[in-house]
Design a protein around this motif. Structure first.
Motif, PDB file in Angstrom:
ATOM      1  N   GLN A  48      28.542  38.624  36.213  1.00 31.83           N
ATOM      2  CA  GLN A  48      29.330  38.120  37.340  1.00 31.83           C
ATOM      3  C   GLN A  48      30.750  38.652  37.203  1.00 31.83           C
ATOM      4  OE1 GLN A  48      29.066  33.822  36.757  1.00 31.83           O
ATOM      5  NE2 GLN A  48      31.209  33.762  36.206  1.00 31.83           N
ATOM      6  N   PRO A  49      31.450  38.827  38.322  1.00 33.27           N
ATOM      7  CA  PRO A  49      32.825  39.319  38.228  1.00 33.27           C
ATOM      8  C   PRO A  49      33.740  38.280  37.586  1.00 33.27           C
ATOM      9  CG  PRO A  49      32.267  38.778  40.502  1.00 33.27           C
ATOM     10  CD  PRO A  49      31.020  38.604  39.689  1.00 33.27           C
ATOM     11  N   ASN A  50      34.754  38.742  36.906  1.00 32.22           N
ATOM     12  CA  ASN A  50      35.738  37.878  36.264  1.00 32.22           C
ATOM     13  C   ASN A  50      37.129  38.436  36.538  1.00 32.22           C
ATOM     14  OD1 ASN A  50      34.233  35.853  34.315  1.00 32.22           O
ATOM     15  ND2 ASN A  50      33.147  37.789  34.169  1.00 32.22           N
ATOM     16  N   VAL A  51      38.126  37.569  36.395  1.00 29.60           N
ATOM     17  CA  VAL A  51      39.517  37.966  36.578  1.00 29.60           C
ATOM     18  C   VAL A  51      40.311  37.503  35.361  1.00 29.60           C
ATOM     19  CG1 VAL A  51      41.607  37.715  37.971  1.00 29.60           C
ATOM     20  CG2 VAL A  51      39.376  37.810  39.080  1.00 29.60           C
ATOM     21  N   ALA A  71      37.230  30.574  27.105  1.00 32.13           N
ATOM     22  CA  ALA A  71      37.572  30.520  28.521  1.00 32.13           C
ATOM     23  C   ALA A  71      36.598  31.379  29.302  1.00 32.13           C
ATOM     24  CB  ALA A  71      38.988  31.012  28.735  1.00 32.13           C
ATOM     25  N   CYS A  72      36.153  30.898  30.415  1.00 30.53           N
ATOM     26  CA  CYS A  72      35.243  31.647  31.264  1.00 30.53           C
ATOM     27  C   CYS A  72      35.834  31.820  32.645  1.00 30.53           C
ATOM     28  CB  CYS A  72      33.885  30.957  31.348  1.00 30.53           C
ATOM     29  SG  CYS A  72      32.912  31.203  29.861  1.00 30.53           S
ATOM     30  N   GLY A  73      35.335  32.794  33.367  1.00 31.17           N
ATOM     31  CA  GLY A  73      35.908  33.225  34.620  1.00 31.17           C
ATOM     32  C   GLY A  73      35.698  32.342  35.822  1.00 31.17           C
ATOM     33  N   ALA A  74      34.659  32.563  36.596  1.00 32.40           N
ATOM     34  CA  ALA A  74      34.539  32.033  37.949  1.00 32.40           C
ATOM     35  C   ALA A  74      34.642  30.510  38.021  1.00 32.40           C
ATOM     36  CB  ALA A  74      33.227  32.496  38.562  1.00 32.40           C
ATOM     37  N   ASP A  75      34.133  29.787  37.037  1.00 34.10           N
ATOM     38  CA  ASP A  75      34.163  28.325  37.097  1.00 34.10           C
ATOM     39  C   ASP A  75      35.580  27.770  37.015  1.00 34.10           C
ATOM     40  OD1 ASP A  75      31.153  27.950  35.079  1.00 34.10           O
ATOM     41  OD2 ASP A  75      31.410  28.423  37.189  1.00 34.10           O
ATOM     42  N   GLY A 115      38.529  29.703  37.335  1.00 33.83           N
ATOM     43  CA  GLY A 115      39.550  30.588  37.868  1.00 33.83           C
ATOM     44  C   GLY A 115      39.829  31.717  36.898  1.00 33.83           C
ATOM     45  N   ALA A 116      41.031  32.250  36.972  1.00 33.05           N
ATOM     46  CA  ALA A 116      41.381  33.404  36.145  1.00 33.05           C
ATOM     47  C   ALA A 116      41.478  33.016  34.670  1.00 33.05           C
ATOM     48  CB  ALA A 116      42.698  33.995  36.618  1.00 33.05           C
ATOM     49  N   ILE A 117      41.127  33.955  33.821  1.00 29.86           N
ATOM     50  CA  ILE A 117      41.190  33.767  32.370  1.00 29.86           C
ATOM     51  C   ILE A 117      42.598  34.123  31.912  1.00 29.86           C
ATOM     52  CG2 ILE A 117      40.263  34.556  30.164  1.00 29.86           C
ATOM     53  CD1 ILE A 117      37.764  35.461  31.958  1.00 29.86           C
ATOM     54  N   PRO A 118      43.311  33.198  31.272  1.00 32.49           N
ATOM     55  CA  PRO A 118      44.683  33.502  30.850  1.00 32.49           C
ATOM     56  C   PRO A 118      44.714  34.422  29.629  1.00 32.49           C
ATOM     57  CG  PRO A 118      44.107  31.272  30.194  1.00 32.49           C
ATOM     58  CD  PRO A 118      42.933  31.813  30.975  1.00 32.49           C
ATOM     59  N   LEU A 119      45.575  35.424  29.686  1.00 30.51           N
ATOM     60  CA  LEU A 119      45.805  36.340  28.568  1.00 30.51           C
ATOM     61  C   LEU A 119      47.307  36.588  28.511  1.00 30.51           C
ATOM     62  CD1 LEU A 119      44.649  38.254  26.368  1.00 30.51           C
ATOM     63  CD2 LEU A 119      44.534  40.026  28.125  1.00 30.51           C
ATOM     64  N   ARG A 120      47.885  36.475  27.324  1.00 33.59           N
ATOM     65  CA  ARG A 120      49.330  36.620  27.161  1.00 33.59           C
ATOM     66  C   ARG A 120      49.621  37.804  26.241  1.00 33.59           C
ATOM     67  NH1 ARG A 120      53.296  33.582  28.715  1.00 33.59           N
ATOM     68  NH2 ARG A 120      51.898  31.912  29.327  1.00 33.59           N
ATOM     69  N   LEU A 121      50.654  38.549  26.604  1.00 26.32           N
ATOM     70  CA  LEU A 121      51.134  39.641  25.756  1.00 26.32           C
ATOM     71  C   LEU A 121      52.539  39.285  25.287  1.00 26.32           C
ATOM     72  CD1 LEU A 121      50.576  42.609  24.754  1.00 26.32           C
ATOM     73  CD2 LEU A 121      52.024  43.302  26.646  1.00 26.32           C
ATOM     74  N   ARG A 140      40.968  42.691  37.349  1.00 31.21           N
ATOM     75  CA  ARG A 140      39.653  42.317  37.891  1.00 31.21           C
ATOM     76  C   ARG A 140      38.554  43.070  37.134  1.00 31.21           C
ATOM     77  NH1 ARG A 140      40.162  39.194  42.144  1.00 31.21           N
ATOM     78  NH2 ARG A 140      42.197  39.108  43.170  1.00 31.21           N
ATOM     79  N   LEU A 141      37.583  42.312  36.635  1.00 33.20           N
ATOM     80  CA  LEU A 141      36.466  42.893  35.889  1.00 33.20           C
ATOM     81  C   LEU A 141      35.216  42.871  36.750  1.00 33.20           C
ATOM     82  CD1 LEU A 141      36.954  41.146  32.422  1.00 33.20           C
ATOM     83  CD2 LEU A 141      37.935  43.293  33.233  1.00 33.20           C
TER      84      LEU A 141
END
Length: 92
Positions: A29-32, A1-5, A7-13, A65-66
C-alpha cells in the motif's frame, strides 16, 4: 509507525542523522513519510530501491511519497551527508 492508518510517518533529520533510522510500513500500500529537517542546510532524501528523491530545505518539512512496496528492506540516505544520514524502510 505505519502509514495509511495514522497518516504520514514522522521522520526527523538533526545533526545530519535520521530519527528513527528504521521505519516500518505496511506492504503493498502507498505510504507517506513526513520529513522534518531541523538542520540549517538542505538535505536530499534519496533511495534507489524506493525510487524516490526529495530535497527538504533547512528548518522545514516535506512529504516523501512511497509507492506500494513488496515486503522487504529498502535503504535510504541523505544524499548530501551519506556518511551519517542513513536509514531503512521495512515493508511488512
Amino acid at each position: 509507525a505505519c502509514g495509511a492508518d495514522t497518516g504520514a510517518i514522522p521522520l526527523r533529520l538533526k545533526d545530519h542523522k535520521f530519527t528513527p533510522s528504521e521505519i516500518h510500513v505496511k506492504a503493498n500500500q502507498p505510504n507517506v513519510i513526513s520529513l522534518t529537517n531541523d538542520d540549517d542546510t538542505a538535505e536530499e532524501f534519496d533511495s534507489t530501491s524506493l525510487k524516490v528523491e526529495k530535497v527538504v530545505v533547512g528548518h522545514s518539512t516535506g512529504e516523501v511519497r512511497l509507492r506500494p512496496l513488496s515486503p522487504g528492506r529498502y535503504p535510504f540516505m541523505g544524499e548530501y551527508h551519506s556518511d551519517t544520514a542513513e536509514g531503512i524502510v521495512i515493508a511488512e
